[in-house]
Design a protein around this motif. Structure first.
Motif, PDB file in Angstrom:
ATOM      1  N   ALA A   7       0.839  -1.206   0.000  1.00  0.00           N
ATOM      2  CA  ALA A   7       0.000   0.000   0.000  1.00  0.00           C
ATOM      3  C   ALA A   7       0.869   1.249   0.000  1.00  0.00           C
ATOM      4  CB  ALA A   7      -0.938   0.009   1.210  1.00  0.00           C
ATOM      5  N   VAL A   8       0.309   2.325  -0.512  1.00  0.00           N
ATOM      6  CA  VAL A   8       0.940   3.654  -0.446  1.00  0.00           C
ATOM      7  C   VAL A   8      -0.103   4.639   0.045  1.00  0.00           C
ATOM      8  CG1 VAL A   8       2.119   5.492  -1.710  1.00  0.00           C
ATOM      9  CG2 VAL A   8       2.479   3.112  -2.374  1.00  0.00           C
ATOM     10  N   SER A   9       0.287   5.501   0.969  1.00  0.00           N
ATOM     11  CA  SER A   9      -0.623   6.537   1.467  1.00  0.00           C
ATOM     12  C   SER A   9       0.095   7.875   1.470  1.00  0.00           C
ATOM     13  CB  SER A   9      -1.117   6.210   2.881  1.00  0.00           C
ATOM     14  OG  SER A   9      -0.019   6.101   3.781  1.00  0.00           O
ATOM     15  N   THR A  10      -0.668   8.951   1.390  1.00  0.00           N
ATOM     16  CA  THR A  10      -0.088  10.299   1.384  1.00  0.00           C
ATOM     17  C   THR A  10      -0.860  11.210   2.326  1.00  0.00           C
ATOM     18  OG1 THR A  10      -1.450  10.909  -0.536  1.00  0.00           O
ATOM     19  CG2 THR A  10       0.782  10.100  -0.971  1.00  0.00           C
ATOM     20  N   GLU A  11      -0.197  12.288   2.725  1.00  0.00           N
ATOM     21  CA  GLU A  11      -0.800  13.258   3.653  1.00  0.00           C
ATOM     22  C   GLU A  11      -0.179  14.624   3.392  1.00  0.00           C
ATOM     23  OE1 GLU A  11      -3.655  14.005   6.493  1.00  0.00           O
ATOM     24  OE2 GLU A  11      -3.123  11.969   5.884  1.00  0.00           O
ATOM     25  N   VAL A  12      -0.984  15.680   3.518  1.00  0.00           N
ATOM     26  CA  VAL A  12      -0.469  17.042   3.377  1.00  0.00           C
ATOM     27  C   VAL A  12      -0.914  17.885   4.571  1.00  0.00           C
ATOM     28  CG1 VAL A  12      -0.286  17.083   0.858  1.00  0.00           C
ATOM     29  CG2 VAL A  12      -2.471  17.648   1.936  1.00  0.00           C
ATOM     30  N   PRO A  13      -0.166  18.937   4.910  1.00  0.00           N
ATOM     31  CA  PRO A  13      -0.575  19.814   6.011  1.00  0.00           C
ATOM     32  C   PRO A  13      -1.865  20.562   5.683  1.00  0.00           C
ATOM     33  CG  PRO A  13       1.724  20.187   5.374  1.00  0.00           C
ATOM     34  CD  PRO A  13       1.114  19.352   4.310  1.00  0.00           C
ATOM     35  N   LYS A  14      -2.472  21.123   6.710  1.00  0.00           N
ATOM     36  CA  LYS A  14      -3.756  21.807   6.513  1.00  0.00           C
ATOM     37  C   LYS A  14      -3.593  23.172   5.860  1.00  0.00           C
ATOM     38  CE  LYS A  14      -3.768  23.785  11.203  1.00  0.00           C
ATOM     39  NZ  LYS A  14      -4.480  23.871  12.491  1.00  0.00           N
ATOM     40  N   ASN A  15      -2.415  23.809   6.016  1.00  0.00           N
ATOM     41  CA  ASN A  15      -2.206  25.135   5.443  1.00  0.00           C
ATOM     42  C   ASN A  15      -1.932  25.022   3.952  1.00  0.00           C
ATOM     43  OD1 ASN A  15      -2.220  26.646   8.007  1.00  0.00           O
ATOM     44  ND2 ASN A  15      -0.326  25.524   8.413  1.00  0.00           N
ATOM     45  N   THR A  16      -2.728  25.693   3.147  1.00  0.00           N
ATOM     46  CA  THR A  16      -2.539  25.620   1.704  1.00  0.00           C
ATOM     47  C   THR A  16      -2.987  26.917   1.028  1.00  0.00           C
ATOM     48  OG1 THR A  16      -3.063  24.364  -0.296  1.00  0.00           O
ATOM     49  CG2 THR A  16      -4.790  24.526   1.362  1.00  0.00           C
ATOM     50  N   ARG A  17      -2.308  27.256  -0.041  1.00  0.00           N
ATOM     51  CA  ARG A  17      -2.652  28.432  -0.847  1.00  0.00           C
ATOM     52  C   ARG A  17      -2.350  28.134  -2.316  1.00  0.00           C
ATOM     53  NH1 ARG A  17      -2.387  33.459   1.983  1.00  0.00           N
ATOM     54  NH2 ARG A  17      -3.452  33.138   3.973  1.00  0.00           N
ATOM     55  N   PRO A  18      -3.158  28.691  -3.234  1.00  0.00           N
ATOM     56  CA  PRO A  18      -2.771  28.619  -4.645  1.00  0.00           C
ATOM     57  C   PRO A  18      -1.571  29.524  -4.900  1.00  0.00           C
ATOM     58  CG  PRO A  18      -4.744  29.954  -4.377  1.00  0.00           C
ATOM     59  CD  PRO A  18      -4.448  29.358  -3.034  1.00  0.00           C
ATOM     60  N   THR A  19      -0.848  29.223  -5.948  1.00  0.00           N
ATOM     61  CA  THR A  19       0.372  29.984  -6.245  1.00  0.00           C
ATOM     62  C   THR A  19       0.087  31.464  -6.436  1.00  0.00           C
ATOM     63  OG1 THR A  19       1.483  28.062  -7.186  1.00  0.00           O
ATOM     64  CG2 THR A  19       2.261  30.211  -7.904  1.00  0.00           C
ATOM     65  N   LYS A  20      -1.041  31.810  -7.035  1.00  0.00           N
ATOM     66  CA  LYS A  20      -1.346  33.229  -7.272  1.00  0.00           C
ATOM     67  C   LYS A  20      -1.429  34.011  -5.961  1.00  0.00           C
ATOM     68  CE  LYS A  20      -6.350  32.355  -7.691  1.00  0.00           C
ATOM     69  NZ  LYS A  20      -6.749  33.030  -6.450  1.00  0.00           N
ATOM     70  N   ASP A  21      -1.903  33.378  -4.893  1.00  0.00           N
ATOM     71  CA  ASP A  21      -1.959  34.045  -3.593  1.00  0.00           C
ATOM     72  C   ASP A  21      -0.568  34.149  -2.967  1.00  0.00           C
ATOM     73  OD1 ASP A  21      -4.650  34.176  -3.988  1.00  0.00           O
ATOM     74  OD2 ASP A  21      -5.199  32.753  -2.407  1.00  0.00           O
ATOM     75  N   ILE A  22       0.254  33.120  -3.185  1.00  0.00           N
ATOM     76  CA  ILE A  22       1.603  33.138  -2.634  1.00  0.00           C
ATOM     77  C   ILE A  22       2.431  34.234  -3.301  1.00  0.00           C
ATOM     78  CG2 ILE A  22       3.743  31.812  -2.431  1.00  0.00           C
ATOM     79  CD1 ILE A  22       1.951  29.315  -2.095  1.00  0.00           C
ATOM     80  N   ILE A  23       2.213  34.455  -4.582  1.00  0.00           N
ATOM     81  CA  ILE A  23       2.924  35.528  -5.294  1.00  0.00           C
ATOM     82  C   ILE A  23       2.627  36.876  -4.651  1.00  0.00           C
ATOM     83  CG2 ILE A  23       3.056  36.795  -7.479  1.00  0.00           C
ATOM     84  CD1 ILE A  23       2.630  34.105  -8.911  1.00  0.00           C
ATOM     85  N   GLN A  24       1.380  37.079  -4.258  1.00  0.00           N
ATOM     86  CA  GLN A  24       1.015  38.334  -3.593  1.00  0.00           C
ATOM     87  C   GLN A  24       1.722  38.471  -2.252  1.00  0.00           C
ATOM     88  OE1 GLN A  24      -3.261  38.367  -3.384  1.00  0.00           O
ATOM     89  NE2 GLN A  24      -3.528  38.651  -5.593  1.00  0.00           N
ATOM     90  N   LEU A  25       1.880  37.348  -1.543  1.00  0.00           N
ATOM     91  CA  LEU A  25       2.569  37.381  -0.255  1.00  0.00           C
ATOM     92  C   LEU A  25       4.049  37.737  -0.407  1.00  0.00           C
ATOM     93  CD1 LEU A  25       1.186  34.265   1.646  1.00  0.00           C
ATOM     94  CD2 LEU A  25       0.973  36.644   2.356  1.00  0.00           C
ATOM     95  N   MET A  26       4.611  37.452  -1.579  1.00  0.00           N
ATOM     96  CA  MET A  26       6.029  37.706  -1.785  1.00  0.00           C
ATOM     97  C   MET A  26       6.339  39.206  -1.857  1.00  0.00           C
ATOM     98  SD  MET A  26       7.215  34.691  -1.734  1.00  0.00           S
ATOM     99  CE  MET A  26       8.916  34.885  -2.258  1.00  0.00           C
ATOM    100  N   ASP A  27       5.315  40.051  -2.025  1.00  0.00           N
ATOM    101  CA  ASP A  27       5.547  41.497  -2.123  1.00  0.00           C
ATOM    102  C   ASP A  27       6.271  42.038  -0.900  1.00  0.00           C
ATOM    103  OD1 ASP A  27       4.469  41.785  -4.650  1.00  0.00           O
ATOM    104  OD2 ASP A  27       2.446  42.205  -3.906  1.00  0.00           O
TER     105      ASP A  27
END
Length: 350
Positions: A7-27
């Motif tokens: 079997a293979v399983s995956t998990e991601v953290p709860k904090n997530t943003r689309p790249t377009k929002d992250i670009i705005q944060l880079m300002d």
């Protein structure tokens, strides 16, 4: 005696943003830089082929001034949560109990913790007290396959045993606020956080694709291609812009002799399970494989959805294949690259 992937399983953290929002944060991070550099950074993010990424920290915290200790404390807390959740999910998929695991391999390179993650998993899940532990660090993106290679060899030598490989990475914890180098910018644009677990077995009752061969290929005089420098502010990315060219130059030597040793050719390979290191590496490998009539569409899709999660990412790609109905006797090739510089390979048979 065969070694199979149960079997293979995956998990991601709860904090997530689309790249377009992250670009705005880079300002805020780019404040004070010249306009040309700002445009270049944003273009790198826009063209990274990553639509979204996940983080152990809120995105605002990534671009907030903190110490290495503060970020590493978050890393320790969150990778234990992710690792526990991911391993639990994998055990549930397999119908196994924590006590069924004989060999526990944990993989991470994006933070520092002693005791290592495996010690916490043993305690949190009440695994057997005689489970064999192997924490794998300092191998970067290649370590997901490395862990599987170690598990395969252990299981081949020990019939009737079961192993768990748990890869948990948090590259966002390594972002350097005072570093405006291209290595730091590119890593911020392509990396995200995530975890994956592979359950493998040499037990005669466990079914799944068989790991029929494994091999490592090490580049000489290539230690400077990729890795981290440990600086006062944390783990600083080292990333040679010529890595795709180096991979292309060695590609034939990496693929064809390995397949030939196992009585295969690239024509026999039906499924390519490749680590999505980043857009340029993916494009390089895609062009090389396309000449052989193969595609790496699953690799591109994982990169798009999650970014490069270092060692865990190739296991996200593997999970996509295990969720499909694949014809018996189909051959799959797993491949990843990482610090050393090294390429590591697994040959699978359904």
């Amino acid at each position: 005696m065969s070694v199979t992937i149960k079997a293979v399983s995956t998990e991601v953290p709860k904090n997530t943003r689309p790249t377009k929002d992250i670009i705005q944060l880079m300002d805020s991070w780019l404040e004070g830089q010249d306009d040309r550099f700002k445009r270049k950074v944003k273009k790198i993010f826009e063209n990274a082929a990553v639509d979204r990424r996940y983080s152990i920290m809120k995105p605002e915290a990534v671009v907030t001034k903190t110490s290495f200790q503060e970020k590493n404390d978050i890393y320790k807390t969150e990778v234990i949560k992710l690792g526990t959740a991911c391993l639990t999910k994998g055990l549930n998929k397999a119908g196994w109990q924590p006590a069924d695991i004989d060999y526990l391999i944990t993989v991470s390179c994006t933070g520092i913790m002693i005791p290592s993650l495996d010690a916490f998993l043993i305690n949190d899940l009440q695994m057997r007290q005689d489970v064999v532990r192997l924490p794998v660090t300092e191998m970067g993106c290649v370590a997901g396959i490395s862990g599987m290679i170690y598990a395969k060899n252990f299981l081949k030598a020990n019939p009737g045993k079961r192993a768990a490989v748990v890869a948990v990475e948090a590259p966002t914890a390594t972002f350097q606020l005072d570093d405006y180098s291209m290595a730091n910018v590119v890593s911020a644009a392509i990396f995200g956080d995530g975890a994956a677990c592979v359950l493998m077995s040499s037990h005669e009752n466990d079914t799944g694709p068989e790991v029929i061969a494994e091999s490592m290929y090490h580049f000489y005089n290539a230690q400077h291609y990729m890795g981290f420098d440990l600086v006062n502010s944390g783990l600083k990315m080292v990333l040679d812009k010529e890595v795709p060219e180096h991979i292309a130059a060695h590609f034939g030597s990496i693929i064809h002799p390995f397949l030939k040793e196992n009585d295969c050719s690239i024509e026999d390979v039906a499924h390519l399970i490749f680590h999505p290191g980043g857009k340029k590496i993916v494009q390089t490998v895609e062009s090389l494989f396309s000449e052989m009539g193969k595609d790496i569409n699953d690799t591109k899709e994982v990169l798009r959805q999650f970014g490069n999660m270092s060692s865990a990412t190739v296991l996200f790609v593997l999970e996509r294949f295990l969720e499909r109905e694949i014809p018996q006797n189909d051959i799959g090739l797993m491949l990843s690259f990482g610090p050393g510089f090294t390429a590591q390979r697994l040959l699978l048979k359904w």
